[in-house]
Design an enzyme around this catalytic site. Structure first.
Site, PDB file in Angstrom:
ATOM      1  N   TRP A   1      27.105  33.172  -6.432  1.00  0.00           N
ATOM      2  CA  TRP A   1      27.470  32.560  -7.713  1.00  0.00           C
ATOM      3  C   TRP A   1      27.198  33.473  -8.904  1.00  0.00           C
ATOM      4  O   TRP A   1      27.368  33.064 -10.058  1.00  0.00           O
ATOM      5  CB  TRP A   1      26.693  31.248  -7.901  1.00  0.00           C
ATOM      6  CG  TRP A   1      27.273  30.091  -7.156  1.00  0.00           C
ATOM      7  CD1 TRP A   1      26.952  29.669  -5.899  1.00  0.00           C
ATOM      8  CD2 TRP A   1      28.287  29.192  -7.621  1.00  0.00           C
ATOM      9  NE1 TRP A   1      27.687  28.570  -5.547  1.00  0.00           N
ATOM     10  CE2 TRP A   1      28.525  28.253  -6.589  1.00  0.00           C
ATOM     11  CE3 TRP A   1      29.015  29.094  -8.806  1.00  0.00           C
ATOM     12  CZ2 TRP A   1      29.455  27.232  -6.712  1.00  0.00           C
ATOM     13  CZ3 TRP A   1      29.944  28.072  -8.926  1.00  0.00           C
ATOM     14  CH2 TRP A   1      30.151  27.161  -7.887  1.00  0.00           C
TER      15      TRP A   1
ATOM     16  N   ARG B   1      34.737   2.104   4.398  1.00  0.00           N
ATOM     17  CA  ARG B   1      35.749   3.112   4.088  1.00  0.00           C
ATOM     18  C   ARG B   1      35.482   3.753   2.721  1.00  0.00           C
ATOM     19  O   ARG B   1      36.351   4.416   2.158  1.00  0.00           O
ATOM     20  CB  ARG B   1      37.142   2.467   4.113  1.00  0.00           C
ATOM     21  CG  ARG B   1      37.521   1.904   5.491  1.00  0.00           C
ATOM     22  CD  ARG B   1      38.964   1.450   5.500  1.00  0.00           C
ATOM     23  NE  ARG B   1      39.183   0.275   4.684  1.00  0.00           N
ATOM     24  CZ  ARG B   1      39.242  -0.989   5.148  1.00  0.00           C
ATOM     25  NH1 ARG B   1      39.083  -1.214   6.443  1.00  0.00           N
ATOM     26  NH2 ARG B   1      39.475  -1.994   4.322  1.00  0.00           N
ATOM     27  N   ARG B   2      34.264   3.541   2.222  1.00  0.00           N
ATOM     28  CA  ARG B   2      33.898   4.045   0.890  1.00  0.00           C
ATOM     29  C   ARG B   2      32.758   5.069   0.964  1.00  0.00           C
ATOM     30  O   ARG B   2      32.025   5.249  -0.010  1.00  0.00           O
ATOM     31  CB  ARG B   2      33.497   2.880  -0.008  1.00  0.00           C
ATOM     32  CG  ARG B   2      34.602   1.831  -0.138  1.00  0.00           C
ATOM     33  CD  ARG B   2      34.161   0.632  -0.950  1.00  0.00           C
ATOM     34  NE  ARG B   2      35.212  -0.385  -1.004  1.00  0.00           N
ATOM     35  CZ  ARG B   2      35.095  -1.541  -1.657  1.00  0.00           C
ATOM     36  NH1 ARG B   2      33.979  -1.823  -2.307  1.00  0.00           N
ATOM     37  NH2 ARG B   2      36.097  -2.405  -1.651  1.00  0.00           N
TER      38      ARG B   2
ATOM     39  N   TYR C   1      28.545  21.235  -8.668  1.00  0.00           N
ATOM     40  CA  TYR C   1      28.410  20.388  -7.474  1.00  0.00           C
ATOM     41  C   TYR C   1      27.142  19.540  -7.413  1.00  0.00           C
ATOM     42  O   TYR C   1      27.205  18.319  -7.265  1.00  0.00           O
ATOM     43  CB  TYR C   1      28.489  21.267  -6.230  1.00  0.00           C
ATOM     44  CG  TYR C   1      29.791  21.977  -6.065  1.00  0.00           C
ATOM     45  CD1 TYR C   1      30.900  21.346  -5.499  1.00  0.00           C
ATOM     46  CD2 TYR C   1      29.940  23.302  -6.476  1.00  0.00           C
ATOM     47  CE1 TYR C   1      32.105  22.000  -5.351  1.00  0.00           C
ATOM     48  CE2 TYR C   1      31.148  23.970  -6.334  1.00  0.00           C
ATOM     49  CZ  TYR C   1      32.231  23.316  -5.772  1.00  0.00           C
ATOM     50  OH  TYR C   1      33.422  23.973  -5.636  1.00  0.00           O
TER      51      TYR C   1
ATOM     52  N   CYS D   1      35.916  23.461  -6.383  1.00  0.00           N
ATOM     53  CA  CYS D   1      37.037  23.745  -5.478  1.00  0.00           C
ATOM     54  C   CYS D   1      37.032  22.764  -4.312  1.00  0.00           C
ATOM     55  O   CYS D   1      38.053  22.191  -3.968  1.00  0.00           O
ATOM     56  CB  CYS D   1      36.957  25.187  -4.971  1.00  0.00           C
ATOM     57  SG  CYS D   1      37.163  26.417  -6.267  1.00  0.00           S
TER      58      CYS D   1
ATOM     59  N   GLU E   1      22.763  27.775  -0.310  1.00  0.00           N
ATOM     60  CA  GLU E   1      23.675  27.159  -1.257  1.00  0.00           C
ATOM     61  C   GLU E   1      23.774  25.656  -1.024  1.00  0.00           C
ATOM     62  O   GLU E   1      23.741  24.859  -1.973  1.00  0.00           O
ATOM     63  CB  GLU E   1      25.061  27.791  -1.160  1.00  0.00           C
ATOM     64  CG  GLU E   1      26.026  27.222  -2.193  1.00  0.00           C
ATOM     65  CD  GLU E   1      27.472  27.568  -1.918  1.00  0.00           C
ATOM     66  OE1 GLU E   1      28.195  27.902  -2.870  1.00  0.00           O
ATOM     67  OE2 GLU E   1      27.896  27.486  -0.737  1.00  0.00           O
TER      68      GLU E   1
ATOM     69  N   ARG F   1      40.668  21.436  -3.221  1.00  0.00           N
ATOM     70  CA  ARG F   1      41.838  21.602  -4.090  1.00  0.00           C
ATOM     71  C   ARG F   1      42.304  23.053  -4.146  1.00  0.00           C
ATOM     72  O   ARG F   1      43.489  23.340  -4.329  1.00  0.00           O
ATOM     73  CB  ARG F   1      41.530  21.125  -5.508  1.00  0.00           C
ATOM     74  CG  ARG F   1      40.501  21.978  -6.219  1.00  0.00           C
ATOM     75  CD  ARG F   1      40.420  21.753  -7.712  1.00  0.00           C
ATOM     76  NE  ARG F   1      39.428  22.639  -8.296  1.00  0.00           N
ATOM     77  CZ  ARG F   1      39.692  23.876  -8.735  1.00  0.00           C
ATOM     78  NH1 ARG F   1      40.915  24.360  -8.679  1.00  0.00           N
ATOM     79  NH2 ARG F   1      38.723  24.629  -9.245  1.00  0.00           N
ATOM     80  N   SER F   2      41.349  23.995  -4.008  1.00  0.00           N
ATOM     81  CA  SER F   2      41.651  25.421  -4.116  1.00  0.00           C
ATOM     82  C   SER F   2      40.777  26.168  -3.130  1.00  0.00           C
ATOM     83  O   SER F   2      39.560  25.942  -3.090  1.00  0.00           O
ATOM     84  CB  SER F   2      41.376  25.909  -5.549  1.00  0.00           C
ATOM     85  OG  SER F   2      41.569  27.305  -5.657  1.00  0.00           O
TER      86      SER F   2
ATOM     87  N   ASP G   1      39.996  30.008  -1.329  1.00  0.00           N
ATOM     88  CA  ASP G   1      40.092  31.445  -1.078  1.00  0.00           C
ATOM     89  C   ASP G   1      39.923  31.629   0.433  1.00  0.00           C
ATOM     90  O   ASP G   1      38.820  31.562   0.956  1.00  0.00           O
ATOM     91  CB  ASP G   1      38.981  32.153  -1.862  1.00  0.00           C
ATOM     92  CG  ASP G   1      38.886  33.646  -1.598  1.00  0.00           C
ATOM     93  OD1 ASP G   1      39.501  34.129  -0.626  1.00  0.00           O
ATOM     94  OD2 ASP G   1      38.170  34.330  -2.348  1.00  0.00           O
TER      95      ASP G   1
ATOM     96  N   ASN H   1      32.878  27.553   3.545  1.00  0.00           N
ATOM     97  CA  ASN H   1      33.102  26.115   3.401  1.00  0.00           C
ATOM     98  C   ASN H   1      33.066  25.392   4.747  1.00  0.00           C
ATOM     99  O   ASN H   1      32.494  24.301   4.860  1.00  0.00           O
ATOM    100  CB  ASN H   1      34.440  25.853   2.710  1.00  0.00           C
ATOM    101  CG  ASN H   1      34.580  26.520   1.367  1.00  0.00           C
ATOM    102  OD1 ASN H   1      35.629  27.093   1.062  1.00  0.00           O
ATOM    103  ND2 ASN H   1      33.542  26.486   0.540  1.00  0.00           N
TER     104      ASN H   1
END
Length: 289
Positions: free
Chosen positions: A80, A150-151, A123, A170, A58, A191-192, A194, A202
């Site tokens: 997926w 910092r970018r 993504y 996510c 992935e 943000r979300s 599971d 992740n």
């Protein structure tokens, strides 16, 4: 990986029952952070088996800018499949095919895969072509030439294209940091999340990304920082979570990169070796679509 078990317990202790876009409610919390030292060990969960080859495929799929599931299913990575299948069921081409028949068609019929296997600008598209900007390569170039910047940020959340995605990102933004000793760290904002099915993947995926970018830029992997927005357990995963929490974490494995290509998109799964991974048994659960 006691941090992960503490994360699960935190949700059970502090979470609230919430409805969401799926048909399955969650126990949800907001705002949480874990840190993983990845300088010596690779954070692959040991209290259940994580199918790390799917995780690697992935990530390579993201890195190459691909958005069609054909590469994934050709490599037995099925994480997926449900989203394009649900879209296919709403099309005029659907004639009662099962998910397995759908996947078989993706594997064997190039035209079918092109038409029904694409997820929209998810993504990989945003990492490599965010309105014409190759964010991932830009960050690699900046790490090499201006490591104190910092970018050093890659953002997958593109408001102009979110509505075209089968699943909006996510894990939506990540930032690299280079310390004075040549250590490379990464913080992900998710943000979300599971917590039972997704988060172990992740953790491993973004830790692997740090290893890869470190190898490409001549640095050393140091730390992965995982920051969450809506962190949740689906109510149909509660028994699996209890089983997970009853297990004692074992020794973490290590990761070896056997070959470093010049271009980050040229990595293959054969370039990675997970050493001394001895997890406990699989705990299965259904994904909420």
């Amino acid at each position: 990986m006691k941090q992960y078990l503490e994360l699960l317990q935190h949700i059970l202790n502090k979470g609230e029952h919430r409805h969401n876009r799926t048909a399955i409610d969650t126990i949800s919390t907001f705002g949480y952070q874990n840190r993983y030292d990845i300088s010596q060990y690779f954070p692959l969960l040991t209290t259940k088996k994580v199918f790390y080859k799917s995780m690697i495929h992935e990530l390579l799929w993201f890195i190459r800018g691909d958005t069609n599931i054909k590469y994934l299913v050709d490599n037995n990575c099925n994480i997926w499949n449900e989203w394009p299948y649900e879209a296919f069921k709403k099309s005029l081409d659907f004639h009662g095919e099962s998910l397995q028949v759908f996947i078989d068609k993706i594997k064997t019929d190039e035209n079918f895969a092109k038409k029904h296997g694409d997820l929209g600008p998810v993504y990989g598209k945003q990492w490599r072509n965010f309105l014409g900007v190759d964010q991932l390569q830009n960050v690699i170039d900046q790490i090499k030439t201006n490591p104190n910047s910092r970018r050093l940020i890659v953002c997958a959340w593109n408001p102009t294209e979110v509505d075209k995605m089968m699943l909006p990102p996510c894990h939506s933004l990540f930032q690299f940091y280079v310390d004075k000793h040549g250590g490379l760290s990464c913080e992900l904002y998710q943000r979300s999340a599971d917590a039972f099915l997704g988060v172990p993947f992740n953790i491993a995926s973004y830790s692997l990304l740090v290893y890869i970018v470190a190898a490409i830029t001549g640095l050393r992997p140091k730390e992965f920082v995982h920051t969450f927005g809506d962190l949740h357990i689906y109510v149909n995963h509660l028994e699996q979570v209890k089983e997970q929490l009853s297990r004692v974490p074992g020794q973490l494995p290590t990761l070896k990169i056997k070959r470093i290509p010049k271009n980050i998109a040229e990595f293959t799964i054969d370039d990675f070796e997970i050493i001394d991974y001895n997890p406990q048994g699989v705990i299965r659960a259904e994904v909420a679509v």
